[in-house]
Structures are given as structure tokens and as C-alpha cells.
Design a protein around this motif. Sequence first.
Motif, PDB file in Angstrom:
ATOM      1  N   GLY A 287     -29.652 -37.862  -6.078  1.00 63.41           N
ATOM      2  CA  GLY A 287     -30.768 -38.641  -5.562  1.00 63.41           C
ATOM      3  C   GLY A 287     -32.113 -38.048  -5.915  1.00 63.41           C
ATOM      4  N   THR A 288     -33.159 -38.772  -5.500  1.00 61.62           N
ATOM      5  CA  THR A 288     -34.530 -38.318  -5.741  1.00 61.62           C
ATOM      6  C   THR A 288     -35.306 -38.361  -4.429  1.00 61.62           C
ATOM      7  N   LEU A 289     -36.331 -37.523  -4.372  1.00 58.35           N
ATOM      8  CA  LEU A 289     -37.186 -37.472  -3.182  1.00 58.35           C
ATOM      9  C   LEU A 289     -38.561 -36.963  -3.570  1.00 58.35           C
ATOM     10  N   GLY A 290     -39.530 -37.146  -2.676  1.00 60.83           N
ATOM     11  CA  GLY A 290     -40.891 -36.702  -2.958  1.00 60.83           C
ATOM     12  C   GLY A 290     -41.075 -35.207  -2.776  1.00 60.83           C
ATOM     13  N   ALA A 291     -40.195 -34.586  -1.994  1.00 62.30           N
ATOM     14  CA  ALA A 291     -40.316 -33.150  -1.698  1.00 62.30           C
ATOM     15  C   ALA A 291     -39.718 -32.314  -2.830  1.00 62.30           C
ATOM     16  N   TYR A 292     -40.006 -31.016  -2.783  1.00 61.25           N
ATOM     17  CA  TYR A 292     -39.395 -30.105  -3.764  1.00 61.25           C
ATOM     18  C   TYR A 292     -37.895 -29.995  -3.495  1.00 61.25           C
TER      19      TYR A 292
ATOM     20  N   ALA B 253     -36.625 -26.839   2.431  1.00 56.51           N
ATOM     21  CA  ALA B 253     -35.721 -26.999   3.575  1.00 56.51           C
ATOM     22  C   ALA B 253     -35.462 -28.487   3.821  1.00 56.51           C
ATOM     23  N   HIS B 254     -36.489 -29.300   3.598  1.00 58.00           N
ATOM     24  CA  HIS B 254     -36.343 -30.754   3.796  1.00 58.00           C
ATOM     25  C   HIS B 254     -35.259 -31.312   2.867  1.00 58.00           C
ATOM     26  N   ALA B 255     -35.281 -30.913   1.606  1.00 55.74           N
ATOM     27  CA  ALA B 255     -34.276 -31.412   0.652  1.00 55.74           C
ATOM     28  C   ALA B 255     -32.874 -30.940   1.064  1.00 55.74           C
TER      29      ALA B 255
ATOM     30  N   TYR C  46     -28.994 -42.140  -4.344  1.00 56.64           N
ATOM     31  CA  TYR C  46     -29.877 -42.682  -3.302  1.00 56.64           C
ATOM     32  C   TYR C  46     -31.282 -42.125  -3.477  1.00 56.64           C
ATOM     33  N   TRP C  47     -32.257 -42.813  -2.881  1.00 56.76           N
ATOM     34  CA  TRP C  47     -33.600 -42.230  -2.744  1.00 56.76           C
ATOM     35  C   TRP C  47     -33.781 -41.868  -1.283  1.00 56.76           C
ATOM     36  N   VAL C  48     -34.482 -40.787  -1.037  1.00 58.65           N
ATOM     37  CA  VAL C  48     -34.627 -40.295   0.333  1.00 58.65           C
ATOM     38  C   VAL C  48     -35.682 -41.115   1.059  1.00 58.65           C
ATOM     39  N   ASP C  49     -35.289 -41.646   2.198  1.00 64.05           N
ATOM     40  CA  ASP C  49     -36.163 -42.452   3.051  1.00 64.05           C
ATOM     41  C   ASP C  49     -36.163 -41.809   4.431  1.00 64.05           C
ATOM     42  N   LYS C  50     -37.271 -41.236   4.792  1.00 63.46           N
ATOM     43  CA  LYS C  50     -37.427 -40.554   6.095  1.00 63.46           C
ATOM     44  C   LYS C  50     -36.289 -39.575   6.363  1.00 63.46           C
ATOM     45  N   GLY C  51     -36.003 -38.763   5.377  1.00 64.12           N
ATOM     46  CA  GLY C  51     -35.051 -37.675   5.569  1.00 64.12           C
ATOM     47  C   GLY C  51     -33.593 -38.046   5.436  1.00 64.12           C
ATOM     48  N   LEU C  52     -33.329 -39.308   5.105  1.00 69.79           N
ATOM     49  CA  LEU C  52     -31.936 -39.760   4.966  1.00 69.79           C
ATOM     50  C   LEU C  52     -31.789 -40.563   3.679  1.00 69.79           C
TER      51      LEU C  52
ATOM     52  N   MET D  14     -37.053 -34.212  -7.722  1.00 64.42           N
ATOM     53  CA  MET D  14     -38.252 -34.947  -7.307  1.00 64.42           C
ATOM     54  C   MET D  14     -38.341 -36.298  -7.993  1.00 64.42           C
ATOM     55  N   GLY D  15     -38.985 -37.237  -7.309  1.00 69.08           N
ATOM     56  CA  GLY D  15     -39.283 -38.529  -7.915  1.00 69.08           C
ATOM     57  C   GLY D  15     -40.641 -38.996  -7.438  1.00 69.08           C
ATOM     58  N   LYS D  16     -41.448 -39.505  -8.365  1.00 70.42           N
ATOM     59  CA  LYS D  16     -42.810 -39.931  -8.020  1.00 70.42           C
ATOM     60  C   LYS D  16     -42.790 -40.874  -6.822  1.00 70.42           C
ATOM     61  N   VAL D  17     -43.768 -40.689  -5.935  1.00 67.94           N
ATOM     62  CA  VAL D  17     -43.825 -41.499  -4.718  1.00 67.94           C
ATOM     63  C   VAL D  17     -44.631 -42.762  -5.008  1.00 67.94           C
TER      64      VAL D  17
ATOM     65  N   SER E  34     -28.978 -46.832  -5.706  1.00 68.09           N
ATOM     66  CA  SER E  34     -30.059 -47.617  -5.116  1.00 68.09           C
ATOM     67  C   SER E  34     -31.374 -47.033  -5.600  1.00 68.09           C
ATOM     68  N   SER E  35     -32.292 -47.893  -6.032  1.00 64.85           N
ATOM     69  CA  SER E  35     -33.565 -47.402  -6.555  1.00 64.85           C
ATOM     70  C   SER E  35     -34.621 -48.469  -6.352  1.00 64.85           C
ATOM     71  N   ARG E  36     -35.663 -48.161  -5.585  1.00 68.18           N
ATOM     72  CA  ARG E  36     -36.748 -49.131  -5.379  1.00 68.18           C
ATOM     73  C   ARG E  36     -37.695 -49.139  -6.571  1.00 68.18           C
ATOM     74  N   THR E  37     -38.068 -47.951  -7.026  1.00 65.28           N
ATOM     75  CA  THR E  37     -39.130 -47.886  -8.037  1.00 65.28           C
ATOM     76  C   THR E  37     -38.660 -47.269  -9.361  1.00 65.28           C
ATOM     77  N   GLY E  38     -37.360 -47.056  -9.518  1.00 65.51           N
ATOM     78  CA  GLY E  38     -36.832 -46.674 -10.831  1.00 65.51           C
ATOM     79  C   GLY E  38     -36.458 -45.213 -11.006  1.00 65.51           C
ATOM     80  N   ASN E  39     -36.900 -44.327 -10.093  1.00 64.32           N
ATOM     81  CA  ASN E  39     -36.602 -42.897 -10.279  1.00 64.32           C
ATOM     82  C   ASN E  39     -35.092 -42.630 -10.237  1.00 64.32           C
ATOM     83  N   THR E  40     -34.456 -43.152  -9.211  1.00 68.28           N
ATOM     84  CA  THR E  40     -33.025 -42.887  -9.043  1.00 68.28           C
ATOM     85  C   THR E  40     -32.220 -43.604 -10.131  1.00 68.28           C
ATOM     86  N   GLN E  41     -32.754 -44.717 -10.598  1.00 70.29           N
ATOM     87  CA  GLN E  41     -32.075 -45.416 -11.699  1.00 70.29           C
ATOM     88  C   GLN E  41     -32.036 -44.529 -12.950  1.00 70.29           C
TER      89      GLN E  41
HETATM   90  C1  LIG Z   1     -40.603 -45.663   2.703  1.00 71.21           C
HETATM   91  C2  LIG Z   1     -40.441 -44.347   1.965  1.00 71.21           C
HETATM   92  C3  LIG Z   1     -39.985 -43.241   2.659  1.00 71.21           C
HETATM   93  C4  LIG Z   1     -39.814 -42.017   1.994  1.00 71.21           C
HETATM   94  N1  LIG Z   1     -39.363 -40.942   2.700  1.00 71.21           N
HETATM   95  C5  LIG Z   1     -39.259 -39.740   2.070  1.00 71.21           C
HETATM   96  C6  LIG Z   1     -38.824 -38.584   2.787  1.00 71.21           C
HETATM   97  O1  LIG Z   1     -38.500 -38.615   3.977  1.00 71.21           O
HETATM   98  N2  LIG Z   1     -38.776 -37.407   2.117  1.00 71.21           N
HETATM   99  C7  LIG Z   1     -39.091 -37.292   0.799  1.00 71.21           C
HETATM  100  O2  LIG Z   1     -39.026 -36.185   0.259  1.00 71.21           O
HETATM  101  N3  LIG Z   1     -39.479 -38.377   0.077  1.00 71.21           N
HETATM  102  C8  LIG Z   1     -39.563 -39.585   0.682  1.00 71.21           C
HETATM  103  N4  LIG Z   1     -39.959 -40.697  -0.040  1.00 71.21           N
HETATM  104  C9  LIG Z   1     -40.174 -40.577  -1.495  1.00 71.21           C
HETATM  105  C10 LIG Z   1     -39.009 -41.180  -2.291  1.00 71.21           C
HETATM  106  O3  LIG Z   1     -37.750 -40.679  -1.840  1.00 71.21           O
HETATM  107  C11 LIG Z   1     -39.131 -40.826  -3.798  1.00 71.21           C
HETATM  108  O4  LIG Z   1     -40.368 -41.248  -4.302  1.00 71.21           O
HETATM  109  C12 LIG Z   1     -37.986 -41.405  -4.611  1.00 71.21           C
HETATM  110  O5  LIG Z   1     -37.987 -40.792  -5.885  1.00 71.21           O
HETATM  111  C13 LIG Z   1     -38.046 -42.926  -4.824  1.00 71.21           C
HETATM  112  O6  LIG Z   1     -36.937 -43.290  -5.605  1.00 71.21           O
HETATM  113  P1  LIG Z   1     -36.782 -44.671  -6.386  1.00 71.21           P
HETATM  114  O7  LIG Z   1     -37.838 -44.741  -7.465  1.00 71.21           O
HETATM  115  O8  LIG Z   1     -35.415 -44.612  -6.966  1.00 71.21           O
HETATM  116  O9  LIG Z   1     -36.948 -45.792  -5.395  1.00 71.21           O
HETATM  117  C14 LIG Z   1     -40.119 -41.913   0.598  1.00 71.21           C
HETATM  118  C15 LIG Z   1     -40.572 -43.055  -0.091  1.00 71.21           C
HETATM  119  C16 LIG Z   1     -40.737 -44.254   0.572  1.00 71.21           C
HETATM  120  C17 LIG Z   1     -41.227 -45.473  -0.190  1.00 71.21           C
END
Ligand SMILES: Cc1cc2nc3c(=O)[nH]c(=O)nc-3n(C[C@H](O)[C@H](O)[C@H](O)COP(=O)(O)O)c2cc1C
Length: 178
Positions: free
Chosen positions: A82-87, A91-93, A55-61, A120-123, A8-15
Motif C-alpha cells: 500500500g501507499t500512505l502520506g507518512a514515511y 510509527a504511524h506506518a 490499499y491506500w491508508v485512510d485515517k490509519g487504516l 509513500m504516495g503523494k497526497v 484500491s486506488s483513488r488517485t493512482g499511487n497504489t495502482q
Molecule cells: C481521506 C484521506 C485520508 C488519508 N489518511 C491518511 C493517513 O491516515 N495516514 C497517511 O499516512 N496518509 C493518509 N492519506 C494519504 C494517502 O494514503 C496517500 O496519499 C495514498 O498514496 C493515496 O493513494 P492512491 O493514490 O492510491 O489513492 C490520506 C488521504 C486521504 C485522501
Amino acid sequence: MKSLIVYSSRTGNTQMLAEAVSAVMPNPTLCPIGSIDSTGSAENYQDFDLLAIGYWVDKGLPDEKVLNYFKTIKNTTIILFGTLGAYPDSAHAQDCIQKAEALLSDPALNNTVLGSFLCMGKVDPKLLTAMAKMPQNQAHPMTDERKERIEEAKKHPNEADLLNVQTFIKNLLTSQSN
Ligand SMILES: Cc1cc2nc3c(=O)[nH]c(=O)nc-3n(C[C@H](O)[C@H](O)[C@H](O)COP(=O)(O)O)c2cc1C
């Protein structure tokens, strides 16, 4: 040996990660999660020996689509990425990894999670703009540390992340075959 990579990827990072993962999995089928119907039956993971889920991380899940997909999975050997905005060493990751693995690891489901990789993935800039407009955003105040992290995330996933996920997968597969 056949493998299915569902992501699953909204903006391409996880893809980007999913494509790199696919390149090192045995006989891969790469499948964006949108192509799976609501019952999860369109891509029948039971026809495969190994399932990688991105997966991409959305609010910690894991994001909602992946959370729903998780509910359909049993008796399966799984690799998570998966990808996330945090390092990724934060601890969050680590907490995100634990929660995602726990959802699949109920003994009654009979799944085996081989391991999890996060980078990491760009937010999404739209999210950042929306958050900046929120009054008194106490949960995510714009500290110097946060600014720095957002700037760092803009550079990811990069070539090193893609190589790292491939090495991670290769090592898991090697340890499985020994
Ligand atoms: C609605 C929303 C919630 C997010 N929640 C978190 C989060 O809880 N922790 C985190 O580290 N990153 C969070 N992010 C950042 C995304 O996980 C990150 O940018 C990810 O690489 C997006 O992946 P994608 O391009 O595959 O969609 C959030 C992004 C969005 C849009």
C-alpha cells in the motif's frame, strides 16, 4: 501457481504499485477493486493460490473498499502492499501495517499473511487544501516537519519504490518456495 492482485486506488499511487507487483507475481490477474461486486464474489480469490491486496491508508487504516473486501477473505495466503502520506519507517506506518494484518489474522479465518509493504504516495492536493482551510487544525498543524513530508510524498511512488516492492515480493516468494 496462479495469483490475484486486487487493489484500491483513488488517485493512482497504489495502482502504480499494483502494476509493479503484478509484474513479479506468478501467473498474475490484476484486478481493480471496483470490479468486485459487494459480496466480493466477482473475482473469486479461492481460484488462486496467492492473493496480493493493495490499499491506500485512510485515517490509519486500509481504505474502506479494502476493509470491506477483507471481510470476505478466509483460508488464503495473502501479501499486503500500500501507499500512505507518512514515511514508511514511521510509527504511524508500522501501526497501519499491524492493524491491517490483524484484521486478516484472526485464527478462525485461517489466513496466512506473508508480509506487508508500504511506501509513500503523494497526497491529493484537494485534501491538503481542505485541511488548510479547517480552523485550528490541531490534529494536523502545518509544521515545518509536515510541510517537508508533504513535499517528499509528492515524489512517490518513484522508480525506487517500484523496484523495492518487487524485491520485497520476490523475497517473500523465494522464502515460500524453500
Ligand atoms: C481521506 C484521506 C485520508 C488519508 N489518511 C491518511 C493517513 O491516515 N495516514 C497517511 O499516512 N496518509 C493518509 N492519506 C494519504 C494517502 O494514503 C496517500 O496519499 C495514498 O498514496 C493515496 O493513494 P492512491 O493514490 O492510491 O489513492 C490520506 C488521504 C486521504 C485522501
